[in-house]
Design a protein around this motif. Structure first.
Motif, short mmCIF file in Angstrom:
data_model
loop_
_atom_site.label_atom_id
_atom_site.label_comp_id
_atom_site.label_asym_id
_atom_site.label_seq_id
_atom_site.Cartn_x
_atom_site.Cartn_y
_atom_site.Cartn_z
N THR A 246 0.84 -1.20 0.00
CA THR A 246 0.00 0.00 0.00
C THR A 246 0.87 1.25 0.00
O THR A 246 0.63 2.19 -0.77
CB THR A 246 -0.94 0.01 1.23
OG1 THR A 246 -1.76 -1.16 1.18
CG2 THR A 246 -1.82 1.24 1.25
N ALA A 247 1.89 1.26 0.83
CA ALA A 247 2.79 2.42 0.90
C ALA A 247 3.51 2.63 -0.43
O ALA A 247 3.64 3.77 -0.90
CB ALA A 247 3.80 2.23 2.03
N ALA A 248 3.98 1.54 -1.04
CA ALA A 248 4.69 1.65 -2.32
C ALA A 248 3.76 2.18 -3.41
O ALA A 248 4.16 3.04 -4.22
CB ALA A 248 5.26 0.29 -2.72
N ILE A 249 2.53 1.71 -3.44
CA ILE A 249 1.58 2.18 -4.46
C ILE A 249 1.24 3.65 -4.23
O ILE A 249 1.11 4.42 -5.18
CB ILE A 249 0.31 1.30 -4.48
CG1 ILE A 249 0.68 -0.12 -4.92
CG2 ILE A 249 -0.75 1.89 -5.40
CD1 ILE A 249 -0.44 -1.14 -4.77
N ARG A 250 1.14 4.04 -2.98
CA ARG A 250 0.88 5.47 -2.70
C ARG A 250 2.05 6.34 -3.15
O ARG A 250 1.85 7.46 -3.62
CB ARG A 250 0.59 5.65 -1.21
CG ARG A 250 -0.80 5.19 -0.86
CD ARG A 250 -1.21 5.60 0.53
NE ARG A 250 -2.61 5.29 0.76
CZ ARG A 250 -3.09 4.81 1.88
NH1 ARG A 250 -2.28 4.60 2.90
NH2 ARG A 250 -4.36 4.55 2.01
N LEU A 251 3.28 5.82 -3.00
CA LEU A 251 4.45 6.55 -3.51
C LEU A 251 4.37 6.72 -5.02
O LEU A 251 4.67 7.78 -5.56
CB LEU A 251 5.74 5.81 -3.15
CG LEU A 251 6.26 5.96 -1.73
CD1 LEU A 251 7.44 5.02 -1.51
CD2 LEU A 251 6.68 7.38 -1.47
#
Length: 151
Positions: free
Chosen positions: A22-27
């Motif tokens: 989730t964090a990577a996709i938000r980045l």
């Protein structure tokens, strides 16, 4: 479109409670949004996927460089985190052309525009980027174009 795939993957990752993904996709979404803002002042690419792939390529390159530096600095935990982000980023990138396919595309463009030597490298690269930017590593293609024009 790749942008839609990213939005769908974010929802899926959030529902599955995959915090790292989730964090990577938000980045990724943040970087794309920044690129959209930059594109307002200049000429935006005609193809939205080209813009997204450009952002993904840049992010992937940054992650590879970070992994290398972390490994040299003996920080395997940070290298692993970057590798996880890199895997998510590469998951959204379109399939890359093989070296053989790239050479075939270069030869076709070379014949089409009548390129004969290294002086025509810029023309060949411009046409290659226009046609295959989303499925080609332009840094690798540059070396192949140079070899095909020199030989």
């Amino acid at each position: 479109m790749i942008r839609d795939d990213i939005k769908t993957a974010l929802v899926t990752a959030m529902k599955a409670r995959e915090a790292e993904k989730t964090a990577a996709i938000r980045l990724i979404q943040s970087a794309i949004k920044n690129r959209d803002i930059e594109a307002r002042t200049g000429k935006a690419p005609d193809d939205d996927d080209a813009l997204v792939v450009e952002v993904l390529n840049k992010m992937a390159k940054q992650r590879r460089e970070s992994i290398e530096m972390y490994e040299k600095g003996n920080r395997p935990e940070l290298a692993a985190a970057e590798a996880g982000e890199l895997a998510v980023i590469e998951g959204f990138m379109p399939k890359r052309m093989s070296d053989e396919e790239t050479v075939a595309a270069i030869d076709a463009i070379k014949a089409e525009i009548g390129a004969e030597g290294l002086k025509d490298m810029g023309k060949v690269m411009a046409e290659l980027k226009a046609r295959h930017a989303t499925s080609l590593d332009m840094a690798k293609a540059s070396g192949l174009v140079k070899a095909r024009l020199a030989g």
